[in-house]
Write an enzyme that holds these catalytic residues in place. Structure first.
Site, PDB file in Angstrom:
ATOM      1  N   SER A  83      35.632  39.430  45.954  1.00 24.47           N
ATOM      2  CA  SER A  83      34.355  40.002  46.430  1.00 24.47           C
ATOM      3  C   SER A  83      33.246  39.992  45.397  1.00 24.47           C
ATOM      4  CB  SER A  83      34.569  41.443  46.896  1.00 24.47           C
ATOM      5  OG  SER A  83      35.038  41.440  48.212  1.00 24.47           O
ATOM      6  N   TYR A 209      33.389  31.150  53.125  1.00 24.96           N
ATOM      7  CA  TYR A 209      33.638  32.506  52.628  1.00 24.96           C
ATOM      8  C   TYR A 209      34.982  32.575  51.887  1.00 24.96           C
ATOM      9  CZ  TYR A 209      34.815  37.411  52.544  1.00 24.96           C
ATOM     10  OH  TYR A 209      35.223  38.659  52.120  1.00 24.96           O
ATOM     11  N   TYR A 261      32.436  49.100  46.705  1.00 26.92           N
ATOM     12  CA  TYR A 261      33.095  49.545  47.936  1.00 26.92           C
ATOM     13  C   TYR A 261      32.626  50.968  48.275  1.00 26.92           C
ATOM     14  CZ  TYR A 261      36.096  45.552  46.783  1.00 26.92           C
ATOM     15  OH  TYR A 261      36.567  44.309  46.471  1.00 26.92           O
ATOM     16  N   VAL A 279      39.078  42.311  44.702  1.00 27.40           N
ATOM     17  CA  VAL A 279      40.494  42.692  44.760  1.00 27.40           C
ATOM     18  C   VAL A 279      41.377  41.859  43.830  1.00 27.40           C
ATOM     19  CG1 VAL A 279      40.394  43.673  47.092  1.00 27.40           C
ATOM     20  CG2 VAL A 279      40.919  41.240  46.799  1.00 27.40           C
TER      21      VAL A 279
HETATM   22  N1  GLU Z   1      38.913  37.629  50.267  1.00 31.42           N
HETATM   23  C1  GLU Z   1      38.942  39.051  50.437  1.00 31.42           C
HETATM   24  C2  GLU Z   1      38.682  39.448  51.870  1.00 31.42           C
HETATM   25  O1  GLU Z   1      37.763  38.980  52.458  1.00 31.42           O
HETATM   26  C3  GLU Z   1      37.946  39.679  49.514  1.00 31.42           C
HETATM   27  C4  GLU Z   1      38.305  41.084  49.355  1.00 31.42           C
HETATM   28  C5  GLU Z   1      37.641  41.760  48.198  1.00 31.42           C
HETATM   29  O2  GLU Z   1      37.684  41.312  47.042  1.00 31.42           O
HETATM   30  O3  GLU Z   1      37.100  42.831  48.466  1.00 31.42           O
HETATM   31  O4  GLU Z   1      39.398  40.230  52.429  1.00 31.42           O
END
Ligand code: GLU
Length: 335
Positions: A83, A209, A261, A279
């Site tokens: 993210s 993405y 977040y 994450v």
């Molecule tokens: N690829 C992850 C998702 O879209 C990213 C999550 C993250 O780092 O918050 O769920």
């Protein structure tokens, strides 16, 4: 002495000074203090992330004025950006379409919800709340210009290469895994399509993405990326512009209010810096006009932020007076 000889001597003197600096001693102490922390859990929604070493830990700081790079621990370990990419893709979308159009597709309002929340779109407009939650990041990925998918990915990789000063690569197994298991993100994309907030080429948009999330970086890269934003969009080590000056403020504002977040408010209160975590255990934090911080440590708290990353940034913010609302009397510089 030749110019090269002068450069070498300059580099050597700088290295000796950096090696002996009180700030380096402080960084080493922070590393030692937080390495034994056992809180948090490595992300395990795909097997590739579950294999991350919970003891991998790197802290990097790039000072934009002296252009010094301070590193301790695993600062060259590659991990997926996840993210953290969202903030930088937001910048590219702003360059591609300008602020007014981007604001019609994605808002700038914190949600207080988890990053992968499915149900929340803004009332009348149906915009996702901001580019840092998955819905907003997917809507932002849809804005990246390019005549086809490879061209869009190429532009994304070129953008990251300007931020980090080297060619980034994608972790193919993380990408494949995200693509195969990303049902929640697929559902979010369908919801956005339903509300007319995405064009119908969902597979192509989601692919970009998943690819952007699978780009591999190091803690040092994250520090240089943060320092680039701290430096008005110009990479302080290479001198190359990575983001148009007019959009740096927009990117930092959204990182400031939404980057951590549903911990973003508390982060602001405690650390007071625009930041973004992912994450994969990466965290990038920007002290505008001063420095960039990159931390890598895979164990995450229940909100999805790196436990050691948050602790280190809080300590550095206090030590150097980095909180954007701190009094200038408390400011100091690494060195
Ligand atoms: N690829 C992850 C998702 O879209 C990213 C999550 C993250 O780092 O918050 O769920």
């Amino acid at each position: 002495m030749s110019d090269r000889g002068n450069d070498d001597l300059g580099d050597l003197l700088r290295q000796v000074r950096v090696a002996a600096s009180p700030f380096r001693t402080r960084l080493n102490a922070l590393y030692e203090d937080y390495l034994p922390v056992r809180e948090g859990r490595v992300a395990d929604y795909i097997p590739e992330l579950a294999r991350a070493d919970p003891d991998a830990f790197g802290i990097a700081v790039v000072d934009i004025k002296s252009r010094e790079v301070f590193e301790v621990g695993s600062c060259s370990d590659l991990f997926t950006i996840q993210s953290v990419s969202k903030a930088f893709i937001h910048g590219l979308a702003l360059e591609d379409y300008g602020r007014d159009h981007v604001l019609t597709r994605v808002g700038v309002e914190p949600t207080g919800d988890a990053f992968n929340s499915m149900i929340k779109l803004e009332g009348q407009s149906h915009r996702p709340h901001n580019p840092m939650v998955n819905a907003g990041a997917i809507a932002t990925a849809a804005l990246i210009k390019g005549e086809d998918s490879p061209a869009k990915l190429k532009r994304v990789l070129e953008m990251f290469s300007r931020y980090i000063g080297r060619e980034p690569t994608i972790d193919a197994s993380v990408y494949t895994s995200e693509k195969t298991t990303g049902h929640r993100n697929r559902a979010i994309a369908h919801l956005l399509l339903n509300f007319g907030m995405l064009p119908p080429n969902l597979d192509e948009i989601l692919d970009l993405y998943f690819q952007q999330c699978s780009i591999m970086v190091t803690a040092k890269d994250l520090a240089v990326m943060a320092a680039t934003l701290a430096n008005g969009g110009v990479n302080p080590l290479s001198g190359e512009r990575a983001l148009a000056a007019e959009y740096v403020q927009d990117v930092l504002s959204v990182m400031f209010s939404c980057g951590m977040y549903d911990f973003s408010g508390e982060w602001l209160y405690r650390v007071g810096l625009p930041a973004k975590s992912g994450v994969g255990g990466g965290l990038t934090a920007v002290a505008p006009g001063r420095l960039g911080i990159g931390v890598f440590s895979p164990p995450l708290d229940e909100k999805g932020n790196s436990v050691r990353g948050v602790a280190v940034c809080e300590a550095l913010s206090q030590d150097l007076g980095l909180h954007v609302f701190s009094s200038p009397e408390t400011w100091s510089t690494p060195g």
